[in-house]
Design an enzyme around this catalytic site. Structure first.
Site, PDB file in Angstrom:
ATOM      1  N   TRP A   1      84.029-116.723 -38.943  1.00  0.00           N
ATOM      2  CA  TRP A   1      84.209-116.809 -40.404  1.00  0.00           C
ATOM      3  C   TRP A   1      84.651-115.495 -41.026  1.00  0.00           C
ATOM      4  O   TRP A   1      84.932-115.448 -42.227  1.00  0.00           O
ATOM      5  CB  TRP A   1      82.909-117.294 -41.056  1.00  0.00           C
ATOM      6  N   LYS A   2      84.650-114.435 -40.261  1.00  0.00           N
ATOM      7  CA  LYS A   2      85.075-113.127 -40.789  1.00  0.00           C
ATOM      8  C   LYS A   2      84.322-112.831 -42.103  1.00  0.00           C
ATOM      9  O   LYS A   2      83.172-113.192 -42.233  1.00  0.00           O
ATOM     10  CB  LYS A   2      86.595-113.092 -40.937  1.00  0.00           C
TER      11      LYS A   2
ATOM     12  N   HIS B   1      86.609-107.440 -31.762  1.00  0.00           N
ATOM     13  CA  HIS B   1      87.623-108.235 -32.453  1.00  0.00           C
ATOM     14  C   HIS B   1      88.748-107.311 -32.920  1.00  0.00           C
ATOM     15  O   HIS B   1      88.495-106.173 -33.324  1.00  0.00           O
ATOM     16  CB  HIS B   1      87.006-108.980 -33.650  1.00  0.00           C
TER      17      HIS B   1
ATOM     18  N   GLU C   1      90.377-107.055 -35.541  1.00  0.00           N
ATOM     19  CA  GLU C   1      90.236-106.470 -36.885  1.00  0.00           C
ATOM     20  C   GLU C   1      89.301-105.273 -36.849  1.00  0.00           C
ATOM     21  O   GLU C   1      89.503-104.294 -37.570  1.00  0.00           O
ATOM     22  CB  GLU C   1      89.763-107.547 -37.871  1.00  0.00           C
TER      23      GLU C   1
ATOM     24  N   GLU D   1      93.069-112.952 -27.900  1.00  0.00           N
ATOM     25  CA  GLU D   1      93.628-113.172 -29.234  1.00  0.00           C
ATOM     26  C   GLU D   1      94.789-112.194 -29.445  1.00  0.00           C
ATOM     27  O   GLU D   1      94.550-111.025 -29.791  1.00  0.00           O
ATOM     28  CB  GLU D   1      92.570-112.918 -30.305  1.00  0.00           C
TER      29      GLU D   1
ATOM     30  N   GLY E   1      95.902-115.116 -37.952  1.00  0.00           N
ATOM     31  CA  GLY E   1      96.074-115.321 -39.386  1.00  0.00           C
ATOM     32  C   GLY E   1      97.526-115.338 -39.827  1.00  0.00           C
ATOM     33  O   GLY E   1      97.817-115.260 -41.024  1.00  0.00           O
TER      34      GLY E   1
ATOM     35  N   SER F   1      95.669-118.438 -34.899  1.00  0.00           N
ATOM     36  CA  SER F   1      96.317-119.566 -35.577  1.00  0.00           C
ATOM     37  C   SER F   1      96.060-120.911 -34.902  1.00  0.00           C
ATOM     38  O   SER F   1      96.935-121.779 -34.876  1.00  0.00           O
ATOM     39  CB  SER F   1      97.817-119.308 -35.735  1.00  0.00           C
TER      40      SER F   1
ATOM     41  N   GLY G   1      89.659-118.744 -36.602  1.00  0.00           N
ATOM     42  CA  GLY G   1      89.358-118.124 -37.885  1.00  0.00           C
ATOM     43  C   GLY G   1      89.528-119.123 -39.020  1.00  0.00           C
ATOM     44  O   GLY G   1      88.654-119.953 -39.286  1.00  0.00           O
ATOM     45  N   GLY G   2      90.675-119.066 -39.688  1.00  0.00           N
ATOM     46  CA  GLY G   2      90.937-119.845 -40.895  1.00  0.00           C
ATOM     47  C   GLY G   2      90.572-121.321 -40.793  1.00  0.00           C
ATOM     48  O   GLY G   2      89.943-121.874 -41.705  1.00  0.00           O
TER      49      GLY G   2
HETATM   50  P1  13P Z   1      92.955-117.311 -37.245  1.00  0.00           P
HETATM   51  O1  13P Z   1      92.500-118.553 -36.527  1.00  0.00           O
HETATM   52  O2  13P Z   1      92.728-117.347 -38.715  1.00  0.00           O
HETATM   53  O3  13P Z   1      94.347-116.944 -36.833  1.00  0.00           O
HETATM   54  O4  13P Z   1      91.999-116.124 -36.707  1.00  0.00           O
HETATM   55  C1  13P Z   1      91.806-115.976 -35.355  1.00  0.00           C
HETATM   56  C2  13P Z   1      90.710-115.015 -35.136  1.00  0.00           C
HETATM   57  O5  13P Z   1      90.843-113.841 -35.396  1.00  0.00           O
HETATM   58  C3  13P Z   1      89.432-115.534 -34.639  1.00  0.00           C
HETATM   59  O6  13P Z   1      88.601-114.497 -34.233  1.00  0.00           O
END
Ligand code: 13P
Length: 251
Positions: free
Chosen positions: A10-11, A96, A98, A168, A174, A213, A234-235
């Site tokens: 969920w970031k 991760h 990020e 990833e 994203g 994605s 993520g999203g």
């Molecule tokens: P998205 O699915 O939003 O591209 O994010 C992937 C992610 O970073 C999961 O850790």
């Protein structure tokens, strides 16, 4: 046979009340996933971890998005393993992209975190992946290999048997530009080879996820790849309908 794993990251999203609502709504999904031998999980923010852990199905994986490698001490803004364990949290994401980009999370730091986690019988989800520039220069495997080797340095087979690795590609996170299934399978197979070189046959039991994605529309294709054991999403994991769609499409 490796059990499939669908993990939502969920970031920095969802207020505590929203996270709680999701946790309650996901209860029947966990039942459904269990019938089909799939592990289901989410990684909420630190603040939402206790309530989500309390409200979700007991078999749902609730993971922290990060953790510090020291048990306590002068590390302002950090959360330690004993603090997670106090709330029954036994999983944590490590490295991760990020955090690697914005918080100087190096392979060395990831290694310290993974060592601390396995010592406490916790499950690290170790994230690896190349940047767009590295991808364009054909450096994917060199980068991922270094991340795996350095991140798992000085660990032994027994310690990594419950580890999860998430591939990833940074350029796919994203962005809506997901890696092709060929790329995902090729890199995940390569990661398994590196793990086999390091740890031997236990590499066959280690789950390797694809992330970047992933959506209900494309998840099935990824999970049809022999070396892709699940997805880190993520999203598309933020809304319960979409999360349910992800699960339904891999059943
Ligand atoms: P998205 O699915 O939003 O591209 O994010 C992937 C992610 O970073 C999961 O850790």
């Amino acid at each position: 046979m490796r059990k499939k794993l669908l993990l939502g990251n969920w970031k920095m999203n969802k207020l505590v009340a929203e996270a709680e609502d999701f946790g309650v709504a996901a209860f029947p999904l966990v039942e459904k996933a269990l019938v089909h031998n799939i592990d289901l999980g989410v990684a909420p923010t630190y603040l939402s971890l206790p309530i989500v852990k309390q409200k979700v199905h007991p078999k749902m994986i609730v993971a922290a998005q990060n953790v510090h490698f020291q048990p306590s001490g002068p590390y302002t803004g950090e959360i330690s393993i004993p603090m997670l364990k106090e709330f029954g949290i036994t999983w944590a994401l490590v490295g991760h992209s990020e955090r690697r980009s914005y918080d100087n999370e190096t392979n060395e730091k990831c290694n310290a975190k993974i060592k601390a986690l396995v010592l406490e019988k916790m499950v690290p989800v170790y994230c690896v992946g190349e940047t767009l520039a590295e991808f364009e220069q054909g450096l994917t495997k060199a980068v991922v290999s270094a991340q795996v080797r350095e991140g798992l340095k000085d660990l032994v087979a027994e310690e990594v048997k419950n580890l999860v690795v998430a591939y990833e590609p940074v350029w796919s996170i994203g962005t809506g530009k997901n890696a092709s299934t060929e790329i995902a399978e090729d890199v995940c197979r390569f990661i398994r080879e590196v793990l086999k070189n390091l740890f031997g046959e236990v590499a066959e039991d280690i789950r390797i996820l694809y992330g970047g994605s992933v959506k209900p529309e494309n998840i099935k294709a990824y999970l049809s790849c022999p070396n892709v054991d699940g997805a880190l999403v993520g999203g598309a994991s933020l809304k319960i309908d979409s999360y349910e769609g992800l699960l339904n499409n891999i059943i």
